[in-house]
Motif scaffolding. Structure first.
Motif, mmCIF file in Angstrom:
data_model
loop_
_atom_site.group_PDB
_atom_site.id
_atom_site.type_symbol
_atom_site.label_atom_id
_atom_site.label_comp_id
_atom_site.label_asym_id
_atom_site.label_seq_id
_atom_site.Cartn_x
_atom_site.Cartn_y
_atom_site.Cartn_z
ATOM 1 N N GLN A 462 0.844 -30.117 -8.510
ATOM 2 C CA GLN A 462 -0.189 -29.087 -8.357
ATOM 3 C C GLN A 462 -0.694 -29.040 -6.927
ATOM 4 O OE1 GLN A 462 -2.923 -30.098 -11.417
ATOM 5 N NE2 GLN A 462 -2.038 -28.651 -12.873
ATOM 6 N N ARG A 463 -0.867 -30.258 -6.355
ATOM 7 C CA ARG A 463 -1.350 -30.296 -4.982
ATOM 8 C C ARG A 463 -0.312 -29.707 -4.035
ATOM 9 N NH1 ARG A 463 -3.728 -34.836 -5.042
ATOM 10 N NH2 ARG A 463 -1.780 -35.947 -4.796
ATOM 11 N N ALA A 464 0.961 -30.057 -4.283
ATOM 12 C CA ALA A 464 2.015 -29.505 -3.434
ATOM 13 C C ALA A 464 2.005 -27.986 -3.524
ATOM 14 C CB ALA A 464 3.372 -30.064 -3.849
ATOM 15 N N GLY A 465 1.664 -27.486 -4.701
ATOM 16 C CA GLY A 465 1.671 -26.042 -4.891
ATOM 17 C C GLY A 465 0.460 -25.347 -4.304
ATOM 18 N N THR A 466 -0.610 -26.075 -4.038
ATOM 19 C CA THR A 466 -1.811 -25.416 -3.525
ATOM 20 C C THR A 466 -2.090 -25.802 -2.075
ATOM 21 O OG1 THR A 466 -3.079 -27.183 -4.553
ATOM 22 C CG2 THR A 466 -2.903 -25.123 -5.756
ATOM 23 N N THR A 467 -2.639 -27.010 -1.871
ATOM 24 C CA THR A 467 -3.025 -27.443 -0.526
ATOM 25 C C THR A 467 -1.848 -27.384 0.438
ATOM 26 O OG1 THR A 467 -4.251 -29.096 -1.739
ATOM 27 C CG2 THR A 467 -4.287 -29.249 0.667
ATOM 28 N N ILE A 468 -0.767 -28.055 0.042
ATOM 29 C CA ILE A 468 0.342 -28.191 0.979
ATOM 30 C C ILE A 468 0.986 -26.837 1.219
ATOM 31 C CG2 ILE A 468 2.585 -29.291 1.309
ATOM 32 C CD1 ILE A 468 1.432 -31.690 -0.223
ATOM 33 N N PHE A 469 1.064 -26.052 0.152
ATOM 34 C CA PHE A 469 1.630 -24.720 0.294
ATOM 35 C C PHE A 469 0.846 -23.914 1.327
ATOM 36 C CE2 PHE A 469 1.513 -20.230 -0.994
ATOM 37 C CZ PHE A 469 2.853 -19.915 -0.836
ATOM 38 N N SER A 470 -0.481 -23.899 1.203
ATOM 39 C CA SER A 470 -1.255 -23.075 2.136
ATOM 40 C C SER A 470 -1.137 -23.605 3.563
ATOM 41 C CB SER A 470 -2.716 -22.970 1.705
ATOM 42 O OG SER A 470 -3.164 -24.174 1.181
ATOM 43 N N MET A 471 -1.050 -24.941 3.690
ATOM 44 C CA MET A 471 -0.838 -25.554 5.003
ATOM 45 C C MET A 471 0.452 -25.053 5.633
ATOM 46 S SD MET A 471 -3.239 -27.260 5.764
ATOM 47 C CE MET A 471 -3.549 -27.889 7.359
ATOM 48 N N MET A 472 1.498 -25.063 4.813
ATOM 49 C CA MET A 472 2.808 -24.679 5.338
ATOM 50 C C MET A 472 2.817 -23.229 5.775
ATOM 51 S SD MET A 472 4.338 -27.409 5.357
ATOM 52 C CE MET A 472 5.704 -26.713 6.262
ATOM 53 N N VAL A 473 2.120 -22.388 5.003
ATOM 54 C CA VAL A 473 2.060 -20.972 5.369
ATOM 55 C C VAL A 473 1.399 -20.832 6.736
ATOM 56 C CG1 VAL A 473 1.056 -18.753 4.761
ATOM 57 C CG2 VAL A 473 2.071 -20.181 2.988
ATOM 58 N N LEU A 474 0.321 -21.580 6.917
ATOM 59 C CA LEU A 474 -0.395 -21.517 8.188
ATOM 60 C C LEU A 474 0.518 -21.945 9.342
ATOM 61 C CD1 LEU A 474 -3.174 -21.201 9.637
ATOM 62 C CD2 LEU A 474 -3.438 -23.661 9.344
ATOM 63 N N ILE A 475 1.209 -23.064 9.124
ATOM 64 C CA ILE A 475 2.045 -23.584 10.210
ATOM 65 C C ILE A 475 3.209 -22.643 10.505
ATOM 66 C CG2 ILE A 475 3.694 -25.425 10.709
ATOM 67 C CD1 ILE A 475 1.443 -27.162 9.174
ATOM 68 N N TRP A 476 3.796 -22.120 9.448
ATOM 69 C CA TRP A 476 4.883 -21.167 9.659
ATOM 70 C C TRP A 476 4.368 -19.987 10.475
ATOM 71 C CZ3 TRP A 476 4.758 -16.096 8.141
ATOM 72 C CH2 TRP A 476 5.927 -15.363 8.407
ATOM 73 N N PHE A 477 3.159 -19.549 10.140
ATOM 74 C CA PHE A 477 2.574 -18.421 10.848
ATOM 75 C C PHE A 477 2.419 -18.742 12.334
ATOM 76 C CE2 PHE A 477 -1.110 -16.146 12.494
ATOM 77 C CZ PHE A 477 -0.788 -14.840 12.157
ATOM 78 N N LEU A 478 1.873 -19.912 12.618
ATOM 79 C CA LEU A 478 1.663 -20.295 14.018
ATOM 80 C C LEU A 478 2.985 -20.360 14.776
ATOM 81 C CD1 LEU A 478 -1.032 -23.109 13.806
ATOM 82 C CD2 LEU A 478 -1.309 -20.744 14.538
#
Ligand SMILES: Nc1nc2c(ncn2[C@@H]2O[C@H](COP(=O)(O)OP(=O)(O)O)[C@@H](O)[C@H]2O)c(=O)[nH]1
Ligand SMILES: [Mg+2]
Lengths: 623, 91
Positions: A462-478
Motif C-alpha cells: 500500500q505504501r509503495a502504491g501511495t507514498t513512493i508512487f507520488s515520490m516517483m512521479v515528482l522525481i520523474w517530473f523533475l
C-alpha cells in the motif's frame, strides 16, 4: 431485525493468546492501522456470531494493569475506559488468560471489573493446561469472580465455539446502561491486596500443575546459557542474513526482470514521448525498484514472526540486554536493528516491541544507519570501479575489506549516535528497566504466521502504491521537464529541472568532491537509494540502465577521481536521502520534528564523513 | 523450602547466585537504585507476581556482569536486571 454492531475488545497480559484468538475469530477480515498520534498498531477485525450478530473486535496491546506505563498500555486503558478519541466504548470486554498462568490475569481482571464494563474471562490455552494436569473449576471461578468464564483453544479449529455461544447469550441481555466506572489507578497496597485476593481465588478454584513444562526448561538450558546462548543467537542471525541476502535474491531478480519486461513492453507499445517515459521511467521502474524488496521483507517478517511465536524474541532480548546497554540501547532494540540491515522500514516498524518511548525513539533514529540492502548496488558499483581486487596481507580481498568497513562504520556510528542521544538529548527520560516475561516455548502456528506476513506485505505494498508512487512521479517530473529543445545533442536530462537543481547544489557539494551529475543522481536516490545507480547511468548518457552497471563503472572510473569515489561511499554510509524511511519515521514517531531531526543529523554526518574522506584522500594524492 | 526460610538470612535477590531458591519476604524499592520511582518499581514488581510469599528461583543469568537474571516466580519466568532485583528481599 438488524442488530447494531457489537463491539468487543481483547484485553490480557502479553502472550496470553489475544492475537491468536483475534485471528481465530476474524480470519483474514482484519484491518491494521495506527492509533492517531501514537505508534501503536491498531488491529480491528470482524465476524458474525452463530446467531447472526455482526461483531467488531479489537486486539489491544498486552498489559499487566490499567496503569498505562507505556504508550501501548495507555491505549488499552483508554480504550477500555472509553477515553480513546474516536473509538466506541467496547460493549463487552474479553479478558484473555493463559490458563497455565492465571495469577497475573486474575489480578488484572479484578482491576478491570472496577471499570464496570461487561466482561468475560476467557481461559485460553486450555489444551496446554489440561495436558499439564491443571484443572479449573470453571463454575466456581465464575461465581467467585462474578464474571462469566469460558474455556478456549485459540489455535484449534472449533476451539472458540463456547466463547462464540457465550458471546451471543450475553449480548442478547446486555443492559443499556452498564455499571458505573469506579476505576482509579491502584495504590501499591491495593495492588498487593488484589494480588492476594487473586491468589486466594486461584487456590480455591484451580488445582495447580503436577507437571511443569520440562520442554521449555530443557531448551532454555542451552538457549539461555551465558555463552552457548550467544552462540545459538549468532547462528540464528547467520541463517537469517543468509536467507535475506541469498534466498531472496532469485525472487528479487525475478521481480526485477518482470518490471524491466513490463517497462520494455510499455516502451515498445507506446509511441515515444511523455506518456511512455512517464509510465516506463516514472511509474514502472520507480515503484518497481521498491517492490523488488518485497521478498526480503517477507523473509524478514517470516523469521521475526516465527521467532516471536516460538517465544524466542524475549530470550534474544535477555541475551543482548547488557551487551547493547553499553551503548544506551534496550535489549529489545536488537531485533528491529537487525531487520534494518534489509531495509529500515520493517526495522522501524518492528520497534513497536519496545515499550519505553525513549528507547523506541533512539532505536528509530539509529535504524537507518544500519546498512540496508538498497545501498548494496551503489557500494558494489563504486567498489568494483575504483578499488582494485587485490589481496592485502596475503589473504584478505581488498574489495571485500572495503565493503566490510562500510558495514562496520555504519554499526559503529549507530552505537555512537545512540550513546550521544542517551547523554545529551533524552536525559530526562528514566532508562527503562528490563522486565520481561519469558513465555513457555510454543510450536509456531502456520495460520497466524501467514496472517501476520500477509498483513505486513499488504501494508508495504500500500505504501509503495501511495507514498513512493507520488515520490516517483515528482522525481520523474523533475528529470523530464523542461524538455530539450529540438535538435539538442546533449542528454535530455541536461535541460531538466533536475539538472538545474543539480547545478545549483554543485557549489555546496564541491567541497566533498561531488560534481553536478552526482548531485542530480542523489535526487532520484531520495525515493530509493539504489535508484542513484540508474540515475548516474542516465546522467552520463549511457544506454542500458541497470543492466550496464559494469559499463557505468568504467565510465565513472574515467570521470571521477578516487577521492570522489571514496567520498561517495562515505556519503552512502549515512545517506539521509531515503524518502520512504523518512515517511515511516514520521508515521511511527507521529512527528514531523523527529523526521526532520533524523534527516538533519544524517545529512550532517554524511557531509562530514564525505568532507573528511575527500580531503584526506586528496591530501594523500588520490585527488 | 517454605519452612526453612525463616532460619535463612534475608538478602536481596539481586545478589543471589544462579540456582538460588528462596521465598520473597518483602519488597524494598528504595534500596534498589533503579531509575524508576520507588512506587513505580514496587508496582511493576507486584504486577509481575513478585509478592510476599512467592517462591523464586534464579534459572539463568547473562554473560556481562551475570546480568540480567531469569527468575522463576511460582510458575512463570521473568527476566529482570539485578539492579531492579535488589528491591526483592528473599530468604
Ligand atoms: N496450544 C495453544 N497455543 C496457543 C493458544 N493460544 C495461543 N497460543 C500460542 O501462544 C503464543 C502467543 O500467542 P499470541 O496470540 O501471540 O499472544 P498475545 O501476545 O496475547 O497476542 C503463540 O505461539 C500462539 O501460537 C492455545 O489456545 N493453545
Ligand atoms: Mg499479540
Amino acid at each position: 431485525m438488524e442488530l447494531p454492531l457489537l463491539h468487543l475488545a481483547l484485553v490480557g497480559t502479553p502472550n496470553s493468546g489475544k492475537t491468536s484468538l483475534f485471528n481465530a475469530l476474524t480470519g483474514s477480515r482484519q484491518k491494521v492501522a495506527n492509533y492517531p498520534g501514537v505508534t501503536v498498531e491498531r488491529k480491528e477485525g470482524f465476524f458474525v456470531t452463530p446467531q447472526g450478530r455482526q461483531v467488531s473486535v479489537v486486539d489491544l496491546p498486552g498489559t499487566y494493569s490499567l496503569r498505562g506505563r507505556s504508550p501501548d498500555e495507555e491505549i488499552t486503558r483508554d480504550f477500555v475506559l472509553g477515553k480513546a478519541s474516536g473509538e466506541t466504548v467496547p460493549d463487552l470486554v474479553l479478558c484473555v488468560a493463559d490458563s497455565t498462568n492465571l495469577r497475573l490475569t486474575i489480578r488484572l481482571l479484578l482491576e478491570l471489573k472496577r471499570t464496570g464494563r461487561p466482561m468475560i474471562l476467557v481461559l485460553n490455552m486450555f489444551d496446554i493446561a489440561s495436558r499439564r494436569g491443571i484443572s479449573v473449576d470453571v463454575e466456581r471461578l465464575a461465581k467467585e469472580l462474578g464474571v462469566p468464564v469460558v474455556t478456549s483453544i485459540a489455535v484449534r479449529k472449533g476451539g472458540t465455539a463456547d466463547l462464540l455461544a457465550l458471546t451471543d447469550e450475553i449480548s442478547a441481555k446486555l443492559a443499556a446502561e452498564p455499571a458505573e466506572n469506579t476505576w482509579r489507578a491502584l495504590s501499591v497496597s491495593e495492588l498487593r491486596a488484589t494480588q492476594r485476593e487473586a491468589d486466594r481465588i486461584i487456590s480455591d478454584c484451580v488445582s495447580l500443575p503436577s507437571r511443569p513444562d520440562t520442554w521449555t526448561a530443557r531448551v532454555d538450558a542451552i538457549v539461555l546459557h551465558p555463552v552457548g546462548g550467544l552462540i545459538v543467537l549468532a547462528l540464528i542471525l547467520f541463517v537469517m542474513f543468509q536467507a535475506v541476502f541469498a534466498w531472496a535474491q532469485p525472487l528479487m531478480e525475478l521481480l526485477q526482470s518482470g518490471f524491466d519486461a513490463l517497462g520494455d513492453l510499455v516502451h515498445a507499445t507506446l509511441p515515444d514521448g511523455l506518456v511512455q517515459s512517464f509510465l516506463q521511467n516514472g511509474v514502472i521502474s520507480g515503484v518497481g525498484s521498491v517492490i523488488v524488496f518485497l521478498p526480503q521483507i517477507i523473509i524478514i517478517f517470516l523469521f521475526i514472526l516465527l521467532l516471536e511465536d516460538f517465544g524466542y524474541m524475549a530470550r534474544a532480548a535477555f541475551l543482548m540486554d547488557r551487551i547493547m546497554g553499553g551503548a544506551g540501547l534496550h535489549g529489545r532494540a536488537f531485533i528491529p536493528l537487525l531487520s534494518s540491515f534489509a531495509c529500515a522500514i520493517p526495522g522501524i516498524m518492528a520497534t513497536r516491541v519496545i515499550d519505553n518511548k525513549r528507547d523506541r525513539l533512539t532505536t528509530i533514529l539509529i535504524a537507518p544507519l544500519m546498512t540496508c540492502s538498497a545501498r548494496i548496488p551503489v557500494y558494489t558499483l563504486i567498489i568494483s570501479a575504483f578499488i582494485p581486487a587485490k589481496d592485502v596481507w596475503g589473504f584478505i580481498n581488498l574489495q571485500g575489506l572495503v565493503m566490510f568497513g562500510l558495514y562496520a562504520t555504519g554499526i559503529v556510528s549507530a552505537l555512537a549516535v545512540s550513546f550521544l542521544i542517551k547523554f545529551f538529548m533524552l536525559r530526562d527520560y528514566a532508562p527503562a528497566p528490563f522486565m520481561l516475561e519469558l513465555p513457555d516455548y510454543k510450536m509456531p502456528r502456520l495460520k497466524s504466521i501467514a496472517i501476520g506476513i500477509f498483513t505486513r506485505a499488504k501494508m508495504f505494498l500500500q505504501r509503495a502504491g501511495t507514498t513512493i508512487f507520488s515520490m516517483m512521479v515528482l522525481i520523474w517530473f523533475l528529470a523530464s521537464f523542461p524538455q530539450p529543445p529540438a535538435g539538442a545533442t546533449e542528454p535530455a536530462i541536461d535541460f531538466s529541472l533536475a539538472a538545474i537543481i543539480g547545478k545549483a547544489l554543485e557549489p555546496l557539494l564541491a567541497p566533498v568532491g561531488f560534481n553536478w551529475q552526482i548531485a542530480v543522481a542523489l535526487i532520484p536516490g531520495m525515493a530509493a537509494r539504489e535508484v542513484a545507480v540508474a540515475a548516474l547511468g542516465t546522467v552520463y548518457a549511457i544506454e542500458g540502465g541497470k543492466e550496464a552497471a559494469e559499463q557505468i563503472g568504467q565510465v565513472l572510473a574515467t570521470k571521477w577521481s578516487l577521492a570522489t569515489a571514496l567520498s561517495m561511499l562515505a556519503w552512502y554510509i549515512f545517506a539521509p536521502q531515503c524518502a520512504s524511511t523518512l515517511a515511516v519515521i514520521r508515521r511511527e514517531t507521529g512527528s514531523w520534528g523527529w523526521m526532520a531531526a533524523t534527516f538533519a543529523y544524517m545529512l550532517v554526518l554524511a557531509y562530514a564523513a564525505s568532507l573528511l574522506t575527500y580531503n584526506v584522500a586528496v591530501a594523500l594524492g588520490a585527488g | 523450602m517454605t519452612n526453612t526460610h525463616d532460619t535463612r538470612r534475608e538478602m536481596p535477590l539481586g545478589l543471589a547466585q544462579c540456582g538460588y531458591t528462596g521465598v520473597i519476604q518483602h519488597l524494598s524499592a528504595k534500596d534498589a537504585g533503579s531509575a524508576l520511582s520507588d512506587i513505580e518499581l514496587e508496582s511493576r514488581l507486584i504486577e509481575l507476581g513478585f509478592v510476599e510469599g512467592a517462591r523464586v528461583e534464579i534459572l539463568h543469568e547473562g554473560l556481562v556482569g551475570r546480568d540480567p537474571i531469569a527468575v522463576r516466580v511460582d510458575n512463570i519466568t521473568i527476566a529482570v536486571r539485578r539492579r531492579e532485583a535488589m528491591a526483592i528481599i528473599v530468604a
